[in-house]
Write a protein that holds these residues in place. Structure first.
Motif, PDB file in Angstrom:
ATOM      1  N   MET A 198      68.296  28.651  56.056  1.00 49.34           N
ATOM      2  CA  MET A 198      69.206  29.539  56.784  1.00 49.34           C
ATOM      3  C   MET A 198      69.553  30.750  55.924  1.00 49.34           C
ATOM      4  O   MET A 198      69.602  31.870  56.414  1.00 49.34           O
ATOM      5  CB  MET A 198      70.480  28.785  57.181  1.00 49.34           C
ATOM      6  N   THR A 199      69.785  30.524  54.643  1.00 46.93           N
ATOM      7  CA  THR A 199      70.115  31.613  53.731  1.00 46.93           C
ATOM      8  C   THR A 199      68.950  32.591  53.616  1.00 46.93           C
ATOM      9  O   THR A 199      69.131  33.806  53.672  1.00 46.93           O
ATOM     10  CB  THR A 199      70.484  31.057  52.342  1.00 46.93           C
ATOM     11  N   LEU A 200      67.748  32.056  53.492  1.00 42.94           N
ATOM     12  CA  LEU A 200      66.561  32.908  53.402  1.00 42.94           C
ATOM     13  C   LEU A 200      66.361  33.691  54.690  1.00 42.94           C
ATOM     14  O   LEU A 200      66.112  34.892  54.664  1.00 42.94           O
ATOM     15  CB  LEU A 200      65.319  32.064  53.095  1.00 42.94           C
ATOM     16  N   ASN A 201      66.487  33.025  55.825  1.00 46.18           N
ATOM     17  CA  ASN A 201      66.319  33.707  57.111  1.00 46.18           C
ATOM     18  C   ASN A 201      67.365  34.797  57.291  1.00 46.18           C
ATOM     19  O   ASN A 201      67.061  35.882  57.808  1.00 46.18           O
ATOM     20  CB  ASN A 201      66.411  32.699  58.256  1.00 46.18           C
ATOM     21  N   THR A 202      68.582  34.534  56.861  1.00 53.17           N
ATOM     22  CA  THR A 202      69.640  35.537  56.957  1.00 53.17           C
ATOM     23  C   THR A 202      69.321  36.733  56.062  1.00 53.17           C
ATOM     24  O   THR A 202      69.550  37.879  56.450  1.00 53.17           O
ATOM     25  CB  THR A 202      71.002  34.921  56.575  1.00 53.17           C
ATOM     26  N   ASP A 222      66.531  44.011  57.671  1.00 56.72           N
ATOM     27  CA  ASP A 222      66.101  44.666  58.913  1.00 56.72           C
ATOM     28  C   ASP A 222      64.709  44.237  59.359  1.00 56.72           C
ATOM     29  O   ASP A 222      64.015  44.979  60.053  1.00 56.72           O
ATOM     30  CB  ASP A 222      66.164  46.194  58.788  1.00 56.72           C
ATOM     31  N   LYS A 223      64.298  43.034  59.010  1.00 54.17           N
ATOM     32  CA  LYS A 223      63.031  42.448  59.467  1.00 54.17           C
ATOM     33  C   LYS A 223      63.376  41.527  60.639  1.00 54.17           C
ATOM     34  O   LYS A 223      63.270  40.306  60.567  1.00 54.17           O
ATOM     35  CB  LYS A 223      62.351  41.654  58.349  1.00 54.17           C
ATOM     36  N   PHE A 224      63.818  42.136  61.751  1.00 54.87           N
ATOM     37  CA  PHE A 224      64.392  41.385  62.856  1.00 54.87           C
ATOM     38  C   PHE A 224      63.412  40.428  63.522  1.00 54.87           C
ATOM     39  O   PHE A 224      63.763  39.293  63.829  1.00 54.87           O
ATOM     40  CB  PHE A 224      64.998  42.328  63.885  1.00 54.87           C
ATOM     41  N   ASP A 225      62.189  40.879  63.765  1.00 55.39           N
ATOM     42  CA  ASP A 225      61.210  40.008  64.429  1.00 55.39           C
ATOM     43  C   ASP A 225      60.873  38.799  63.554  1.00 55.39           C
ATOM     44  O   ASP A 225      60.768  37.673  64.047  1.00 55.39           O
ATOM     45  CB  ASP A 225      59.941  40.787  64.779  1.00 55.39           C
ATOM     46  N   LEU A 226      60.709  39.037  62.273  1.00 59.64           N
ATOM     47  CA  LEU A 226      60.394  37.942  61.348  1.00 59.64           C
ATOM     48  C   LEU A 226      61.571  36.966  61.239  1.00 59.64           C
ATOM     49  O   LEU A 226      61.384  35.749  61.267  1.00 59.64           O
ATOM     50  CB  LEU A 226      60.038  38.509  59.969  1.00 59.64           C
ATOM     51  N   PHE A 265      64.208  31.795  62.510  1.00 58.08           N
ATOM     52  CA  PHE A 265      65.371  31.126  63.094  1.00 58.08           C
ATOM     53  C   PHE A 265      64.941  30.226  64.255  1.00 58.08           C
ATOM     54  O   PHE A 265      65.435  29.114  64.403  1.00 58.08           O
ATOM     55  CB  PHE A 265      66.407  32.140  63.576  1.00 58.08           C
ATOM     56  N   ARG A 266      64.012  30.710  65.071  1.00 58.83           N
ATOM     57  CA  ARG A 266      63.518  29.896  66.192  1.00 58.83           C
ATOM     58  C   ARG A 266      62.779  28.653  65.669  1.00 58.83           C
ATOM     59  O   ARG A 266      62.875  27.587  66.267  1.00 58.83           O
ATOM     60  CB  ARG A 266      62.611  30.716  67.098  1.00 58.83           C
ATOM     61  N   ARG A 267      62.051  28.803  64.585  1.00 59.69           N
ATOM     62  CA  ARG A 267      61.371  27.648  63.999  1.00 59.69           C
ATOM     63  C   ARG A 267      62.394  26.604  63.557  1.00 59.69           C
ATOM     64  O   ARG A 267      62.222  25.412  63.801  1.00 59.69           O
ATOM     65  CB  ARG A 267      60.503  28.064  62.820  1.00 59.69           C
ATOM     66  N   CYS A 268      63.458  27.057  62.901  1.00 56.03           N
ATOM     67  CA  CYS A 268      64.527  26.125  62.515  1.00 56.03           C
ATOM     68  C   CYS A 268      65.114  25.447  63.748  1.00 56.03           C
ATOM     69  O   CYS A 268      65.376  24.242  63.737  1.00 56.03           O
ATOM     70  CB  CYS A 268      65.638  26.863  61.771  1.00 56.03           C
ATOM     71  N   LEU A 269      65.309  26.223  64.808  1.00 56.07           N
ATOM     72  CA  LEU A 269      65.873  25.684  66.039  1.00 56.07           C
ATOM     73  C   LEU A 269      65.001  24.567  66.606  1.00 56.07           C
ATOM     74  O   LEU A 269      65.512  23.544  67.058  1.00 56.07           O
ATOM     75  CB  LEU A 269      66.042  26.802  67.066  1.00 56.07           C
ATOM     76  N   SER A 270      63.689  24.748  66.541  1.00 57.91           N
ATOM     77  CA  SER A 270      62.787  23.732  67.093  1.00 57.91           C
ATOM     78  C   SER A 270      62.706  22.486  66.210  1.00 57.91           C
ATOM     79  O   SER A 270      62.334  21.418  66.696  1.00 57.91           O
ATOM     80  CB  SER A 270      61.390  24.318  67.303  1.00 57.91           C
ATOM     81  N   GLU A 271      63.064  22.606  64.947  1.00 59.53           N
ATOM     82  CA  GLU A 271      62.940  21.483  64.021  1.00 59.53           C
ATOM     83  C   GLU A 271      64.222  20.672  63.851  1.00 59.53           C
ATOM     84  O   GLU A 271      64.175  19.529  63.398  1.00 59.53           O
ATOM     85  CB  GLU A 271      62.481  21.993  62.650  1.00 59.53           C
ATOM     86  N   GLN A 331      74.390  31.460  66.430  1.00 58.27           N
ATOM     87  CA  GLN A 331      75.088  32.698  66.092  1.00 58.27           C
ATOM     88  C   GLN A 331      74.129  33.698  65.439  1.00 58.27           C
ATOM     89  O   GLN A 331      74.125  34.879  65.777  1.00 58.27           O
ATOM     90  CB  GLN A 331      76.258  32.416  65.159  1.00 58.27           C
ATOM     91  N   ARG A 332      73.304  33.221  64.504  1.00 61.55           N
ATOM     92  CA  ARG A 332      72.366  34.117  63.811  1.00 61.55           C
ATOM     93  C   ARG A 332      71.330  34.678  64.776  1.00 61.55           C
ATOM     94  O   ARG A 332      70.962  35.849  64.687  1.00 61.55           O
ATOM     95  CB  ARG A 332      71.678  33.390  62.658  1.00 61.55           C
ATOM     96  N   LEU A 333      70.870  33.853  65.711  1.00 63.21           N
ATOM     97  CA  LEU A 333      69.920  34.354  66.707  1.00 63.21           C
ATOM     98  C   LEU A 333      70.573  35.434  67.572  1.00 63.21           C
ATOM     99  O   LEU A 333      69.936  36.428  67.936  1.00 63.21           O
ATOM    100  CB  LEU A 333      69.381  33.206  67.561  1.00 63.21           C
ATOM    101  N   GLY A 334      71.847  35.258  67.888  1.00 63.13           N
ATOM    102  CA  GLY A 334      72.577  36.282  68.624  1.00 63.13           C
ATOM    103  C   GLY A 334      72.717  37.570  67.829  1.00 63.13           C
ATOM    104  O   GLY A 334      72.577  38.671  68.373  1.00 63.13           O
ATOM    105  N   LEU A 335      72.965  37.451  66.532  1.00 65.09           N
ATOM    106  CA  LEU A 335      73.081  38.636  65.681  1.00 65.09           C
ATOM    107  C   LEU A 335      71.748  39.372  65.561  1.00 65.09           C
ATOM    108  O   LEU A 335      71.706  40.603  65.543  1.00 65.09           O
ATOM    109  CB  LEU A 335      73.598  38.237  64.295  1.00 65.09           C
TER     110      LEU A 335
END
Length: 112
Positions: A56-60, A66-70, A75-81, A94-98
């Motif tokens: 989560m820290t790395l993704n944030t 500003d690498k929004f797509d990446l 974040f979606r990968r974390c969500l699926s796991e 929350q992070r996906l919303g941001l």
């Protein structure tokens, strides 16, 4: 690498043409080769969910660069796991919303 510890040696050279130059040498420390080993071990053992927290820290950090797509991809990968009752899910949504907000996708941001 995130979490790496370096020893720094900083040396100032004499002024040259009204410019002062500093030379910084960085030496990578091993896990057992630093004065912070006790603190590092405490932090490492403090949280059972360290791996997820680190991701989560790395993704944030990716999002803040500003690498929004990446960031969204990771974040979606974390969500699926994560299991559906994981306490990190609220933070993840929350992070996906941001991320969506940063991309100007305001409706999607509200949904997250």
């Amino acid at each position: 690498m995130v979490g790496s510890i370096f020893r720094l040696e900083i040396r100032r050279d004499e002024p040259f043409d009204d410019t002062r130059i500093c030379v910084v040498r960085m030496k990578l420390c091993g896990d057992d080769n630093n004065d912070l080993k006790e603190l590092y071990d405490h932090i490492k053992n403090e949280d059972e969910r360290r791996e997820e927290t680190n991701r989560m820290t790395l993704n944030t950090a990716i999002w803040r660069m500003d690498k929004f797509d990446l960031a969204e991809k990771y974040f979606r990968r974390c969500l699926s796991e994560l299991p559906s009752n994981d306490p990190l899910l609220s933070e993840l949504y929350q992070r996906l919303g941001l991320v969506a907000d940063s991309k100007g996708e305001y409706d999607s941001s509200l949904e997250w």
